[in-house]
Write a protein that holds these residues in place. Structure first.
Motif, PDB file in Angstrom:
ATOM      1  N   TYR B  53       2.053  -0.452   3.005  1.00 57.32           N
ATOM      2  CA  TYR B  53       1.963   0.554   1.954  1.00 57.32           C
ATOM      3  C   TYR B  53       1.060   0.055   0.828  1.00 57.32           C
ATOM      4  CZ  TYR B  53       3.455   4.812  -0.302  1.00 57.32           C
ATOM      5  OH  TYR B  53       3.469   6.066  -0.845  1.00 57.32           O
ATOM      6  N   ASN B  56      -2.461   0.209   1.987  1.00 53.89           N
ATOM      7  CA  ASN B  56      -2.907   1.605   1.978  1.00 53.89           C
ATOM      8  C   ASN B  56      -3.320   2.049   0.581  1.00 53.89           C
ATOM      9  OD1 ASN B  56      -3.295   4.301   2.640  1.00 53.89           O
ATOM     10  ND2 ASN B  56      -1.144   4.795   2.366  1.00 53.89           N
ATOM     11  N   GLN B  57      -2.484   1.723  -0.419  1.00 47.55           N
ATOM     12  CA  GLN B  57      -2.784   2.118  -1.799  1.00 47.55           C
ATOM     13  C   GLN B  57      -4.072   1.451  -2.270  1.00 47.55           C
ATOM     14  OE1 GLN B  57      -1.320   4.462  -3.424  1.00 47.55           O
ATOM     15  NE2 GLN B  57       0.231   4.764  -1.889  1.00 47.55           N
ATOM     16  N   LYS B  60      -7.077   3.119  -0.610  1.00 50.34           N
ATOM     17  CA  LYS B  60      -7.366   4.414  -1.240  1.00 50.34           C
ATOM     18  C   LYS B  60      -8.182   4.220  -2.505  1.00 50.34           C
ATOM     19  CE  LYS B  60      -3.731   7.704  -0.137  1.00 50.34           C
ATOM     20  NZ  LYS B  60      -2.472   8.254  -0.571  1.00 50.34           N
ATOM     21  N   THR B  61      -7.714   3.293  -3.352  1.00 49.45           N
ATOM     22  CA  THR B  61      -8.396   3.023  -4.623  1.00 49.45           C
ATOM     23  C   THR B  61      -9.811   2.543  -4.351  1.00 49.45           C
ATOM     24  OG1 THR B  61      -6.252   2.250  -5.356  1.00 49.45           O
ATOM     25  CG2 THR B  61      -8.087   1.850  -6.832  1.00 49.45           C
ATOM     26  N   ARG B 265       0.268  10.092  -4.810  1.00 48.74           N
ATOM     27  CA  ARG B 265       0.021   8.748  -5.348  1.00 48.74           C
ATOM     28  C   ARG B 265       1.279   8.136  -5.944  1.00 48.74           C
ATOM     29  NH1 ARG B 265      -4.557  11.369  -5.571  1.00 48.74           N
ATOM     30  NH2 ARG B 265      -6.469  10.270  -5.087  1.00 48.74           N
ATOM     31  N   GLU B 267       3.865   5.459  -6.455  1.00 49.23           N
ATOM     32  CA  GLU B 267       3.984   4.021  -6.192  1.00 49.23           C
ATOM     33  C   GLU B 267       5.286   3.467  -6.739  1.00 49.23           C
ATOM     34  OE1 GLU B 267       0.432   1.495  -6.685  1.00 49.23           O
ATOM     35  OE2 GLU B 267      -0.636   3.361  -7.006  1.00 49.23           O
TER      36      GLU B 267
END
Lengths: 163, 283
Positions: B53, B56-57, B60-61, B265, B267
Motif C-alpha cells: 500500500y 502504491n501511494q 501514484k505521487t 487518496r 492514507e
C-alpha cells in the motif's frame, strides 16, 4: 506439495496486488478482477475440475481476507471456473481471441452469479444499469488482461509441471 | 434425469453449492466466528499489505509529479538531465511536504476536536470488488476499537467499523452502496439519508434520499451528520450538494452530493472512540 506452495505464493501476490494497488489499474471507474481472470484461465487450461477447485480456493481466500461475508466469492468463482472448464477446455488454445472471449463471458457469468446472491440477500442493485455500466466494461477489461496474461501463465504452468 | 442423479460429480457440485450458500447465510447472521477466522488470516498478511500500500501511494505521487514535468522536458531538451536531477529531488521534497501537510492537518484536527477521543490509524488495504467500498485499517480491538465506531479524517466523515480483529478493522465507507448515514442540510436543517451509489458514472459520490419535497436545497449546500441512528456523532461534515432532483411521483426530493473526503487518496484516518460526556448530552 512444492507446486502447491508455488501456486499459493502466486495467488497471494496477485491478491495483495489487487487489494492494495487495484485503484492504480482502474480505468473509467472499473477495477479488473485478476483473481477471476486466473480462475477462468484455470478452467480453460485444466478443465471443469481444475477450474472449480481453483475457483473455490481463491474465492474462499478472497472472502476470508476481504469479503463482507464468507461464501459469496467462493460460490461465484467456483461455479464460474467449473462452467468455463465445461465450455472451454476442449477449445483450441493457440489463438489469443479464445482466452479473451472465455474470460469476457466468464466475467459476465461471474457477475450475474454475484448479482443473484446480492439480490437474494435483498441488496437489490439495479440490473440493467449495472450490466451496461459495470458488468460489460468489467468483463471487457478482464478479457484484455487475459490476453496479456495468457501466454505468461501458460509458460509458468508448463514450468511448474516440469519441476 | 436418472443418469444425472447417479452421477458422482452432480452430488459433489450440489453439496458444494449448498455448503457455500449456508456459509453466506451463517456468516451474515453471526460475524463473531467469521472475525476469528479473518483474524487468523489477516494477521500474517498485514506486513505484506502495508508495504504494497505504501509502495502504491508513493508510485501514484511519483507518476503525478513526472506527468507535470512533461511540458518542461519537451520545451527544453538541453535541460533534460538537469530536470531529471531536480525531479528526483522534488519527489523527495514533495513527499516531505505532503507528509508535513498531512501531519499538520492531523494536529489541527485533534486540537479542534477535543470533544472526541480519537485513535489514528493507517489504511492498509481496500476491498477489490466493484460492489463494495470498504477499507482495512491497522488498528483493532487491542487499540480499543469496537464495532460501529465512526471513522473520520480532518476533511469529514469516512464511514464506520463493520468488522474488527485484534490488530485490524474493516471500515464500510459512506460511498458504499449498502451504507446509510443519517444526515442533514447544514443551512436549512432538512433531514435525509445519505447512501452510496451503484452507477459507475456517479461512483465516488453519494445520494441524499428521503428529503421532504418542501426542502429548500440548492447545489453548494453542506451536508452534516444528524446524529440520528447512534453510530455517527452529530455535526460531522459529509459533503456538498451538487445536484437536486425530484422523484418521478414528485413526493420526495433527492440529491447528489460530493463527499468532502477524497476516498481515492485515503492514507490516515481517525476512529472516534468516545465523545466527552458533556458533548454527548448535546447530541
Amino acid at each position: 506439495m512444492k507446486r502447491f506452495f508455488i501456486n499459493f505464493s502466486i495467488v497471494l501476490l496477485i491478491f495483495t496486488f489487487q487489494a492494495t494497488m487495484g485503484d492504480f489499474i482502474k480505468v473509467l471507474g472499473i477495477k479488473p478482477d485478476l483473481i477471476l481472470v486466473l480462475t477462468c484461465m484455470a478452467g480453460l487450461l485444466k478443465g471443469k475440475n481444475g477450474g472449480g477447485f481453483a475457483g473455490i480456493f481463491v474465492g474462499l481466500f478472497q472472502d476470508i481476507l476481504y469479503g463482507s461475508f464468507i461464501g459469496l466469492n467462493a460460490l461465484a468463482k467456483s461455479v464460474t471456473g467449473y462452467v468455463v472448464g465445461i465450455g472451454a477446455w476442449s477449445l483450441y488454445k493457440g489463438n489469443l481471441i479464445i482466452p479473451f472471449f472465455v474470460v469476457f463471458l466468464g466475467s459476465i457469468f461471474h457477475e450475474i452469479v454475484v448479482f443473484c446472491v446480492l439480490f437474494a440477500l435483498s441488496m437489490n442493485p439495479p440490473f440493467i444499469p449495472s450490466l451496461i455500466n459495470t458488468i460489460l466494461p468489467f468483463a471487457f477489461y478482464n478479457g484484455l488482461i487475459a490476453v496479456v496474461l495468457f501466454k505468461p501463465v501458460k509458460k509458468l504452468r508448463l514450468y511448474f509441471v516440469s519441476l | 434425469m436418472a443418469t444425472i442423479l447417479k452421477s458422482k460429480s452432480f452430488w459433489i457440485i450440489l453439496t458444494t453449492i449448498i455448503i457455500l450458500v449456508s456459509l453466506i447465510n451463517f456468516s451474515m447472521e453471526d460475524a463473531v466466528w467469521l472475525t476469528k477466522i479473518k483474524d487468523l488470516f489477516i494477521k500474517p498478511f498485514k506486513p505484506l499489505h502495508e508495504s504494497f500500500y505504501v509502495f502504491n501511494q508513493r508510485l501514484k505521487t511519483t507518476v503525478e509529479i513526472i506527468l507535470n514535468y512533461d511540458d518542461v522536458r519537451d520545451e527544453n531538451k538541453r535541460l533534460r538531465k538537469r530536470v531529471a536531477q531536480l525531479e528526483a529531488q522534488l519527489i523527495r521534497l514533495k513527499e516531505i511536504q505532503y507528509e508535513n501537510e498531512r501531519l499538520r492537518e492531523i494536529l489541527n484536527f485533534k486540537e479542534r476536536n477535543t470533544k472526541y477521543s480519537l485513535e489514528g490509524a493507517r489504511v492498509i488495504g481496500r476491498n477489490p470488488s466493484n460492489w463494495f467500498e470498504e477499507i482495512l485499517i491497522d488498528k483493532g480491538k487491542k487499540d480499543g476499537l469496537v464495532l460501529n465506531m465512526a471513522v473520520v479524517t480532518a476533511k469529514g466523515l469516512v464511514g464506520h467499523i463493520t468488522n474488527v480483529g485484534d490488530h485490524w478493522a474493516k471500515v464500510q465507507l459512506i460511498i458504499d452502496p449498502n451504507s446509510a448515514v443519517s444526515g442533514m442540510i447544514q443551512r436549512t436543517r432538512d433531514n435525509g439519508v445519505i447512501k452510496g451509489v451503484f452507477e459507475p458514472e456517479n461512483r465516488g459520490l453519494c445520494r441524499m434520499v428521503y428529503l421532504s419535497p418542501e426542502a429548500n436545497i440548492v447545489p453548494g449546500d453542506l451536508v452534516i451528520s444528524s446524529g440520528l441512528g447512534g453510530i455517527f456523532p452529530k455535526g460531522l461534515l459529509i459533503g456538498e450538494i451538487i445536484k437536486v432532483s425530484k422523484d418521478e411521483n414528485q413526493l420526495l426530493k433527492h440529491s447528489l452530493l460530493k463527499p468532502s473526503v477524497d476516498f481515492e487518496r485515503l492514507e490516515e484516518v481517525f476512529v472516534i472512540k468516545k465523545i466527552s460526556p458533556l458533548e454527548e448530552d448535546i447530541f
